[in-house]
Design a protein around this motif. Sequence first.
Motif, PDB file in Angstrom:
ATOM      1  N   MET A  19       0.842  -1.203   0.000  1.00 14.75           N
ATOM      2  CA  MET A  19       0.000   0.000   0.000  1.00 14.75           C
ATOM      3  C   MET A  19       0.873   1.246   0.000  1.00 14.75           C
ATOM      4  N   SER A  20       0.515   2.200  -0.795  1.00 12.97           N
ATOM      5  CA  SER A  20       1.271   3.443  -0.812  1.00 12.97           C
ATOM      6  C   SER A  20       0.942   4.261   0.429  1.00 12.97           C
ATOM      7  N   GLU A  57       9.597  -1.891   9.869  1.00 18.22           N
ATOM      8  CA  GLU A  57       8.629  -0.959   9.258  1.00 18.22           C
ATOM      9  C   GLU A  57       9.325   0.321   8.807  1.00 18.22           C
ATOM     10  N   LYS A  58      10.193   0.845   9.676  1.00 12.21           N
ATOM     11  CA  LYS A  58      10.943   2.058   9.330  1.00 12.21           C
ATOM     12  C   LYS A  58      11.632   1.889   7.993  1.00 12.21           C
ATOM     13  N   GLU A  59      12.326   0.768   7.857  1.00 10.20           N
ATOM     14  CA  GLU A  59      13.091   0.504   6.635  1.00 10.20           C
ATOM     15  C   GLU A  59      12.167   0.483   5.419  1.00 10.20           C
ATOM     16  N   LYS A  60      11.032  -0.189   5.581  1.00 11.68           N
ATOM     17  CA  LYS A  60      10.066  -0.310   4.490  1.00 11.68           C
ATOM     18  C   LYS A  60       9.515   1.070   4.114  1.00 11.68           C
ATOM     19  N   PHE A  61       9.127   1.835   5.124  1.00  9.73           N
ATOM     20  CA  PHE A  61       8.509   3.144   4.861  1.00  9.73           C
ATOM     21  C   PHE A  61       9.524   4.125   4.252  1.00  9.73           C
ATOM     22  N   GLY A  75       7.978   9.542  19.598  1.00 10.51           N
ATOM     23  CA  GLY A  75       8.736   8.894  18.539  1.00 10.51           C
ATOM     24  C   GLY A  75       7.914   8.813  17.274  1.00 10.51           C
ATOM     25  N   LEU A  76       8.254   7.832  16.443  1.00 15.46           N
ATOM     26  CA  LEU A  76       7.645   7.726  15.119  1.00 15.46           C
ATOM     27  C   LEU A  76       6.537   6.684  15.077  1.00 15.46           C
ATOM     28  N   HIS A  77       5.387   7.104  14.582  1.00 13.77           N
ATOM     29  CA  HIS A  77       4.236   6.238  14.349  1.00 13.77           C
ATOM     30  C   HIS A  77       4.053   6.172  12.835  1.00 13.77           C
ATOM     31  N   LYS A  78       3.336   5.174  12.372  1.00 20.30           N
ATOM     32  CA  LYS A  78       3.094   5.083  10.923  1.00 20.30           C
ATOM     33  C   LYS A  78       2.501   6.383  10.380  1.00 20.30           C
ATOM     34  N   ASN A  79       1.666   7.040  11.210  1.00 11.33           N
ATOM     35  CA  ASN A  79       1.103   8.348  10.833  1.00 11.33           C
ATOM     36  C   ASN A  79       2.150   9.317  10.304  1.00 11.33           C
TER      37      ASN A  79
END
Lengths: 109, 109
Positions: free
Chosen positions: B1-2, B22-26, B94-98
């Motif tokens: 998903m984009s 996830e970080k790496e993927k995003f 910190g970092l959330h997917k948002n």
Amino acid sequence: MSLTKGKCEACNIDAPLVSDAEKEKFMIELDNWQIISVEGIEQLHKVFMFDTYQDAMKFSQTVAVLADHEDHHPKIVLEWGKVEVFWWTHKIKGLHKNDFICAAKTDQI
Amino acid sequence: MSLTKGKCEACNIDAPLVSDAEKEKFMIELDNWQIISVEGIEQLHKVFMFDTYQDAMKFSQTVAVLADHEDHHPKIVLEWGKVEVFWWTHKIKGLHKNDFICAAKTDQI
């Protein structure tokens, strides 16, 4: 003369930094601004607090429009509930009378 | 998903930080954003350069409107010729997917 009646003038690299006596005089006219040093460069700094993000957005936008009108451009930091404004004169690496004029005008917004 | 198809969701204090995987993927989906650490809190950071102050003003205003629409509020730093944007999630420090979603949407502006 009130600072708010002044007009920012184009500042060139030979323009004088404000003297300590001028600084003292101008600071009396300003409401709660601080002189801070960032990497050895003096800057005028103030934090403005807001109840909503939209109020903070509107304020930062109005400061930016003022800046563009005066052709003197501060650093504006917008976050949730607050806006920080930093005025200084890049070309002379410090504070010019212009910066105090612009700070006083920021308070009028 | 984009990422740009995602929608920021209200984030509560129990929401998960993104994992390293996830970080790496995003990060692959993002254009030139960096993960920086500010007082131990990870943030997504990017500098956008502009030829005119008015262009920088317009961009920062548009990011602020996006932020308000997503109900997720970055730090936006406007200076002459450049705008810095910092996305992170205050509540979880910190970092959330948002934050990755909002960074991707910032690039679309």
